[in-house]
Design a protein around this motif. Structure first.
Motif, PDB file in Angstrom:
ATOM      1  N   ARG A   1       0.878  -1.370  -0.086  1.00 38.25           N
ATOM      2  CA  ARG A   1       0.017   0.022   0.238  1.00 38.25           C
ATOM      3  C   ARG A   1       0.974   1.237  -0.003  1.00 38.25           C
ATOM      4  NH1 ARG A   1      -2.591   2.811   4.691  1.00 38.25           N
ATOM      5  NH2 ARG A   1      -4.392   4.081   3.593  1.00 38.25           N
ATOM      6  N   GLY A   2       1.997   1.447   0.662  1.00 31.31           N
ATOM      7  CA  GLY A   2       2.789   2.466   0.828  1.00 31.31           C
ATOM      8  C   GLY A   2       3.244   2.843  -0.434  1.00 31.31           C
ATOM      9  N   PRO A   3       4.105   1.740  -1.009  1.00 30.58           N
ATOM     10  CA  PRO A   3       4.634   2.248  -2.374  1.00 30.58           C
ATOM     11  C   PRO A   3       3.413   2.461  -3.740  1.00 30.58           C
ATOM     12  CG  PRO A   3       5.478   0.219  -1.545  1.00 30.58           C
ATOM     13  CD  PRO A   3       4.599   0.637  -0.777  1.00 30.58           C
ATOM     14  N   ALA A   4       2.591   1.852  -3.492  1.00 30.61           N
ATOM     15  CA  ALA A   4       1.216   2.389  -4.321  1.00 30.61           C
ATOM     16  C   ALA A   4       0.929   3.840  -4.104  1.00 30.61           C
ATOM     17  CB  ALA A   4       0.030   1.269  -4.326  1.00 30.61           C
ATOM     18  N   MET A   5       0.471   4.170  -2.804  1.00 35.32           N
ATOM     19  CA  MET A   5       0.170   5.448  -2.550  1.00 35.32           C
ATOM     20  C   MET A   5       1.394   6.295  -2.986  1.00 35.32           C
ATOM     21  SD  MET A   5      -1.807   5.034   0.992  1.00 35.32           S
ATOM     22  CE  MET A   5      -2.499   6.742   0.969  1.00 35.32           C
ATOM     23  N   ILE A   6       2.618   6.014  -2.756  1.00 33.92           N
ATOM     24  CA  ILE A   6       3.717   7.362  -2.952  1.00 33.92           C
ATOM     25  C   ILE A   6       3.741   7.455  -4.516  1.00 33.92           C
ATOM     26  CG2 ILE A   6       6.434   7.280  -3.140  1.00 33.92           C
ATOM     27  CD1 ILE A   6       6.227   5.859  -0.423  1.00 33.92           C
ATOM     28  N   THR A   7       3.462   6.320  -5.276  1.00 37.38           N
ATOM     29  CA  THR A   7       3.522   6.584  -6.755  1.00 37.38           C
ATOM     30  C   THR A   7       2.292   7.437  -7.107  1.00 37.38           C
ATOM     31  OG1 THR A   7       4.195   4.269  -6.916  1.00 37.38           O
ATOM     32  CG2 THR A   7       3.201   5.118  -8.894  1.00 37.38           C
ATOM     33  N   GLN A   8       1.384   7.206  -6.568  1.00 31.88           N
ATOM     34  CA  GLN A   8       0.032   8.210  -6.953  1.00 31.88           C
ATOM     35  C   GLN A   8       0.370   9.742  -6.504  1.00 31.88           C
ATOM     36  OE1 GLN A   8      -1.769   6.521  -8.850  1.00 31.88           O
ATOM     37  NE2 GLN A   8      -0.623   4.542  -8.022  1.00 31.88           N
ATOM     38  N   ILE A   9       0.907   9.754  -5.305  1.00 26.66           N
ATOM     39  CA  ILE A   9       1.364  11.166  -4.895  1.00 26.66           C
ATOM     40  C   ILE A   9       2.561  11.620  -5.749  1.00 26.66           C
ATOM     41  CG2 ILE A   9       2.411  12.347  -2.749  1.00 26.66           C
ATOM     42  CD1 ILE A   9       0.884  10.388  -1.287  1.00 26.66           C
ATOM     43  N   MET A  10       3.198  10.841  -6.222  1.00 27.16           N
ATOM     44  CA  MET A  10       4.356  11.316  -7.097  1.00 27.16           C
ATOM     45  C   MET A  10       3.809  11.936  -8.575  1.00 27.16           C
ATOM     46  SD  MET A  10       7.595   9.165  -6.044  1.00 27.16           S
ATOM     47  CE  MET A  10       7.842   8.637  -7.777  1.00 27.16           C
ATOM     48  N   ALA A  11       2.853  10.912  -9.034  1.00 29.41           N
ATOM     49  CA  ALA A  11       2.078  11.277 -10.124  1.00 29.41           C
ATOM     50  C   ALA A  11       1.213  12.570 -10.375  1.00 29.41           C
ATOM     51  CB  ALA A  11       0.959  10.113 -10.473  1.00 29.41           C
ATOM     52  N   LEU A  12       0.697  13.097  -9.061  1.00 24.77           N
ATOM     53  CA  LEU A  12       0.083  14.353  -9.312  1.00 24.77           C
ATOM     54  C   LEU A  12       0.977  15.557  -9.615  1.00 24.77           C
ATOM     55  CD1 LEU A  12      -2.023  13.716  -6.488  1.00 24.77           C
ATOM     56  CD2 LEU A  12      -2.899  13.665  -8.715  1.00 24.77           C
ATOM     57  N   PRO A  13       2.053  15.772  -9.253  1.00 29.50           N
ATOM     58  CA  PRO A  13       2.994  16.920  -9.988  1.00 29.50           C
ATOM     59  C   PRO A  13       3.260  16.461 -11.180  1.00 29.50           C
ATOM     60  CG  PRO A  13       3.774  16.225  -7.733  1.00 29.50           C
ATOM     61  CD  PRO A  13       2.816  15.234  -7.928  1.00 29.50           C
ATOM     62  N   VAL A  14       3.471  15.464 -11.558  1.00 32.63           N
ATOM     63  CA  VAL A  14       3.957  15.026 -13.080  1.00 32.63           C
ATOM     64  C   VAL A  14       2.634  15.570 -13.719  1.00 32.63           C
ATOM     65  CG1 VAL A  14       4.216  13.131 -14.721  1.00 32.63           C
ATOM     66  CG2 VAL A  14       5.508  13.246 -12.512  1.00 32.63           C
ATOM     67  N   ALA A  15       1.492  15.051 -13.290  1.00 25.25           N
ATOM     68  CA  ALA A  15       0.237  15.554 -14.239  1.00 25.25           C
ATOM     69  C   ALA A  15       0.169  17.201 -14.264  1.00 25.25           C
ATOM     70  CB  ALA A  15      -0.970  14.948 -13.657  1.00 25.25           C
ATOM     71  N   TRP A  16       0.425  17.621 -13.162  1.00 27.86           N
ATOM     72  CA  TRP A  16       0.437  19.016 -13.085  1.00 27.86           C
ATOM     73  C   TRP A  16       1.275  19.815 -14.246  1.00 27.86           C
ATOM     74  CZ3 TRP A  16      -2.695  22.970 -12.464  1.00 27.86           C
ATOM     75  CH2 TRP A  16      -2.378  24.351 -12.421  1.00 27.86           C
ATOM     76  N   THR A  17       2.544  19.225 -14.326  1.00 26.27           N
ATOM     77  CA  THR A  17       3.633  19.889 -15.273  1.00 26.27           C
ATOM     78  C   THR A  17       3.167  19.632 -16.594  1.00 26.27           C
ATOM     79  OG1 THR A  17       5.323  19.180 -13.517  1.00 26.27           O
ATOM     80  CG2 THR A  17       5.911  19.504 -15.977  1.00 26.27           C
ATOM     81  N   LEU A  18       2.459  18.307 -16.841  1.00 26.78           N
ATOM     82  CA  LEU A  18       2.129  17.915 -18.186  1.00 26.78           C
ATOM     83  C   LEU A  18       1.026  18.932 -18.618  1.00 26.78           C
ATOM     84  CD1 LEU A  18       2.047  13.962 -18.220  1.00 26.78           C
ATOM     85  CD2 LEU A  18       3.600  15.278 -19.632  1.00 26.78           C
ATOM     86  N   PHE A  19       0.235  19.157 -17.674  1.00 28.42           N
ATOM     87  CA  PHE A  19      -1.293  20.269 -17.955  1.00 28.42           C
ATOM     88  C   PHE A  19      -0.330  21.519 -18.162  1.00 28.42           C
ATOM     89  CE2 PHE A  19      -4.406  22.872 -16.786  1.00 28.42           C
ATOM     90  CZ  PHE A  19      -5.470  22.350 -17.176  1.00 28.42           C
ATOM     91  N   SER A  20       0.422  22.029 -17.628  1.00 33.36           N
ATOM     92  CA  SER A  20       0.997  23.383 -17.656  1.00 33.36           C
ATOM     93  C   SER A  20       1.860  23.490 -19.057  1.00 33.36           C
ATOM     94  CB  SER A  20       1.826  23.589 -16.425  1.00 33.36           C
ATOM     95  OG  SER A  20       1.268  23.620 -15.260  1.00 33.36           O
ATOM     96  N   GLY A  21       2.346  22.236 -19.431  1.00 33.02           N
ATOM     97  CA  GLY A  21       3.130  22.291 -20.554  1.00 33.02           C
ATOM     98  C   GLY A  21       2.145  22.582 -21.887  1.00 33.02           C
ATOM     99  N   GLY A  22       1.189  22.549 -22.015  1.00 32.32           N
ATOM    100  CA  GLY A  22       0.176  22.970 -22.913  1.00 32.32           C
ATOM    101  C   GLY A  22      -0.073  21.917 -23.975  1.00 32.32           C
ATOM    102  N   GLY A  23      -0.696  22.113 -25.210  1.00 34.91           N
ATOM    103  CA  GLY A  23      -0.767  21.182 -26.144  1.00 34.91           C
ATOM    104  C   GLY A  23      -1.853  20.158 -25.763  1.00 34.91           C
ATOM    105  N   ALA A  24      -2.830  19.915 -26.783  1.00 33.63           N
ATOM    106  CA  ALA A  24      -4.042  19.094 -26.433  1.00 33.63           C
ATOM    107  C   ALA A  24      -3.603  17.540 -25.893  1.00 33.63           C
ATOM    108  CB  ALA A  24      -4.737  18.676 -27.876  1.00 33.63           C
TER     109      ALA A  24
END
Length: 132
Positions: free
Chosen positions: A73-96
């Motif tokens: 559960r710990g590594p799975a949750m850490i993976t999700q928490i790390m994914a959120l800033p990655v998603a924000w960076t992708l979102f801020s990068g623009g492009g559909a």
């Protein structure tokens, strides 16, 4: 331990999917570094190997969740928490396509976190409130 709850099965599937996407991305970077014409083949190969190594965490966590291992559960949750800033960076990068990928990643991460903190899932993993 009893049967695996549907919520935990879904969480294991989502975590495995993230691991597979990372592994495929790492392989792609590695192949493009070797066969393509990147500006820096060494950087592309190193990036590919790094992403492949990062894919190991969610894949191992998904297997652990599938097998009802408490530690997973710990590594799975850490993976999700790390994914959120990655998603924000992708979102801020623009492009559909980047925005679509960011939304998909963020929704997957949030859904997985909700599944992992669900009392049914935590109970199946043997995680519960501490006795006083």
């Amino acid at each position: 331990m009893g049967p695996r709850p549907a919520r935990l099965t879904a969480a294991a599937g989502l975590v495995a999917l993230e691991g597979l996407v990372l592994a495929v991305s790492g392989i792609y970077l590695l192949v493009m570094g070797l066969l393509g014409k990147p500006d820096s083949p060494q950087q592309a190969e190193t990036g590919g190997l790094t992403v492949l190594a990062l894919a190991a965490l969610p894949l191992l966590a998904a297997r652990g969740l599938w097998l009802l291992r408490r530690w997973s559960r710990g590594p799975a949750m850490i993976t999700q928490i790390m994914a959120l800033p990655v998603a924000w960076t992708l979102f801020s990068g623009g492009g559909a396509s980047l925005i679509a990928g960011a939304v998909a990643l963020a929704l997957t991460a949030v859904a997985t976190l909700v599944l992992l903190v669900n009392p049914t899932a935590t109970e199946a993993l043997g995680i519960g409130p501490r006795e006083s």
